[in-house]
Design an enzyme around this catalytic site. Structure first.
Site, PDB file in Angstrom:
ATOM      1  CG  ASP A 236       0.921  -6.423  -9.349  1.00 45.73           C
ATOM      2  OD1 ASP A 236       1.915  -5.696  -9.477  1.00 45.73           O
ATOM      3  OD2 ASP A 236      -0.212  -5.995  -9.127  1.00 45.73           O
TER       4      ASP A 236
ATOM      5  NE  ARG B   5      -1.329 -10.853  -8.596  1.00 45.58           N
ATOM      6  CZ  ARG B   5      -1.381 -10.164  -7.477  1.00 45.58           C
ATOM      7  NH1 ARG B   5      -1.026 -10.749  -6.326  1.00 45.58           N
ATOM      8  NH2 ARG B   5      -1.757  -8.905  -7.454  1.00 45.58           N
TER       9      ARG B   5
ATOM     10  NE  ARG C 263       3.275  -3.706  -2.300  1.00 49.40           N
ATOM     11  CZ  ARG C 263       2.259  -3.083  -2.904  1.00 49.40           C
ATOM     12  NH1 ARG C 263       1.245  -2.614  -2.185  1.00 49.40           N
ATOM     13  NH2 ARG C 263       2.275  -2.914  -4.198  1.00 49.40           N
TER      14      ARG C 263
ATOM     15  CE  LYS D 268       4.238  -2.361  -7.622  1.00 50.92           C
ATOM     16  NZ  LYS D 268       3.304  -3.446  -7.968  1.00 50.92           N
ATOM     17  CG  HIS D 269       2.414   2.364  -5.977  1.00 48.45           C
ATOM     18  ND1 HIS D 269       3.159   1.686  -5.021  1.00 48.45           N
ATOM     19  CD2 HIS D 269       1.574   1.444  -6.525  1.00 48.45           C
ATOM     20  CE1 HIS D 269       2.765   0.416  -4.984  1.00 48.45           C
ATOM     21  NE2 HIS D 269       1.802   0.240  -5.901  1.00 48.45           N
TER      22      HIS D 269
ATOM     23  CG  HIS E 218      -5.916  -1.347  -2.948  1.00 46.78           C
ATOM     24  ND1 HIS E 218      -4.641  -1.063  -2.535  1.00 46.78           N
ATOM     25  CD2 HIS E 218      -5.789  -2.193  -4.005  1.00 46.78           C
ATOM     26  CE1 HIS E 218      -3.770  -1.713  -3.291  1.00 46.78           C
ATOM     27  NE2 HIS E 218      -4.437  -2.409  -4.196  1.00 46.78           N
TER      28      HIS E 218
ATOM     29  CG  ASP F  96      -2.052   1.211  -8.689  1.00 47.99           C
ATOM     30  OD1 ASP F  96      -2.203   0.050  -9.110  1.00 47.99           O
ATOM     31  OD2 ASP F  96      -1.727   1.471  -7.517  1.00 47.99           O
TER      32      ASP F  96
END
Length: 416
Positions: free
Chosen positions: A152, A160, A225, A255-256, A268, A341
């Site tokens: 990601d 990351r 984002r 995405k998404h 989430h 996801d």
């Protein structure tokens, strides 16, 4: 044998046949007929051999390779290819940073289609390169296929690698700032920058870019984002970001799907709702996804987003045949890889078991299941669904073919 020799042989045998027929009786004529038949059989066989040796188009080569690989895998191996697991979940060891005996044993038992690493699995340039190369070798040794090595790495708040002091790379920044520039070339530069260092570190899949249009200013999950709220601008930005990644050999993931930008809730934690209608979604949310697909995105990530005015109920898009099967597969005619996801998110685990969710996702049209809460339950459920007829084996093969087509492309580029 060349065409010149074919003509000589054909003419020569024809002359012999005419002369012999005039001079010989029935027995001799029968011998001549047999010789003629042998000649025809010989020429037909040679023509067939030459046809087999003639150059094939890249598509024909790919499909032949895909079919060969598919036919060489048992059902358990094909189902395993439909999973992408977080490295720690795969090994059962927290903070896995290298390949050990546990990882080897897991690959032998479950040759999964892909592995995703998180920040805690990444220590340094040398370490991540070695880790990814070792994972690649394990997969090739076990099943003859590259694994999808996933990360990601969107830029901005979702990274990351960028920002890790052990890596000499700069964060490309928030997509909202790139969108605010109004210059799609900035999105291409960001995609290219991401693709360059991800490729250097031996990744081949990035779960980026974000194709959500920020329609709800109260949305804090997507927020920075997203490239913005303008349909055309976001579509152009997504298209260029995908192009930047793919030109570096990285599989881009839009995405998404079908769009997280109109929601308030965080998937989430639980269900995230959008009350948009089919007409509204077609005219707005789907545009950036189509732009990304047209620019070569090889993955579409479906979110755990509830669209009750489209699906008719609260079923998340990742499990909905209406949203995934009809909108994405049929209406948009997308035939690349559809991945969920993460299935360990609240919208799924608070409402479905790992087994039920896995089967529903595949029935909806999903090809790959990302991070099920309990892998064994999800994996065994899919196997059981095929064996009891709930899911057709041909449906499994459809997904595995899509996976293999992308892996063929990756392996072909590596061999150049």
């Amino acid at each position: 044998m060349g065409m010149r020799w074919k003509r000589i042989l054909t003419c020569g045998l024809a002359v012999v046949a005419v002369m012999s027929a005039a001079a010989c009786g029935n027995r001799e004529k029968q011998a001549i007929d047999e010789l003629e038949k042998e000649k025809r059989d010989f020429l037909e066989k040679e023509d067939a051999e030459q046809a087999e040796m003639s150059p094939q188009s890249p598509e024909e080569c790919r499909e032949a390779w895909v079919q060969e690989r598919l036919s060489g895998m048992i059902l358990e191996e094909r189902v395993a290819q439909m999973f992408v697991l977080a490295l720690d979940a795969f090994t059962g060891v927290q903070d896995t940073t290298e390949v050990g005996e546990i990882t080897r044993q897991q690959f032998q038992a479950y040759p999964v289609g892909g592995i995703m690493v998180m920040g805690n699995n990444i220590q340094s340039e040398e370490q991540i390169v070695n880790l990814n190369m070792q994972l690649d070798s394990l997969s090739r040794e076990r099943i003859g296929l590259v694994p999808f090595l996933c990360v990601d790495e969107e830029g901005g708040t979702v990274t990351r690698i960028a920002g890790n002091p052990n890596f000499p790379v700069q964060n490309v920044g928030d997509m909202s700032l790139i969108g605010a520039s109004g210059d799609p070339a900035r999105a291409y530069e960001a995609g290219s920058q991401l693709g360059t260092y991800l490729s250097q570190y031996q990744f081949n899949v990035d779960f980026a870019p974000d194709a959500d249009i920020l329609l709800n200013p109260e949305n804090t999950v997507i927020a920075s984002r997203s490239f913005g709220s303008d349909i055309d601008l976001v579509s152009s930005m997504v298209s260029e970001a995908v192009r930047g990644l793919t030109e570096c050999g990285i599989c881009a993931t839009v995405k998404h799907f079908p769009g997280h930008g109109a929601t308030v809730e965080d998937s989430h934690e639980g269900f995230a709702y959008s009350l948009r209608t089919p007409e509204e979604v077609n005219a707005c949310e789907l545009k950036p996804f189509q732009a990304g697909i047209d620019s070569g995105a090889e993955f579409v990530m479906v979110g755990h987003l509830s669209y009750p005015n489209i699906a008719g109920n609260d079923t998340p898009a990742s499990l909905s045949e209406v949203l995934t099967g009809r909108f994405l597969r049929q209406d948009m005619q997308y035939d690349g890889i559809v991945i969920t996801d993460a299935m360990n998110m609240g919208a799924i685990v608070n409402n479905y078991g790992s087994a039920e969710a896995a089967v529903m996702a595949v029935q909806a049209g999903v090809d790959m299941i990302l991070e099920p809460a309990v892998f064994q339950e999800a994996y065994q459920a899919l196997l059981g669904a095929v064996r009891d007829g709930t899911v057709r084996e041909e449906r499994i093969d459809e997904s595995v073919k899509r996976i293999l087509r992308v892996k063929w492309r990756i392996q072909e580029e590596e061999e150049k």
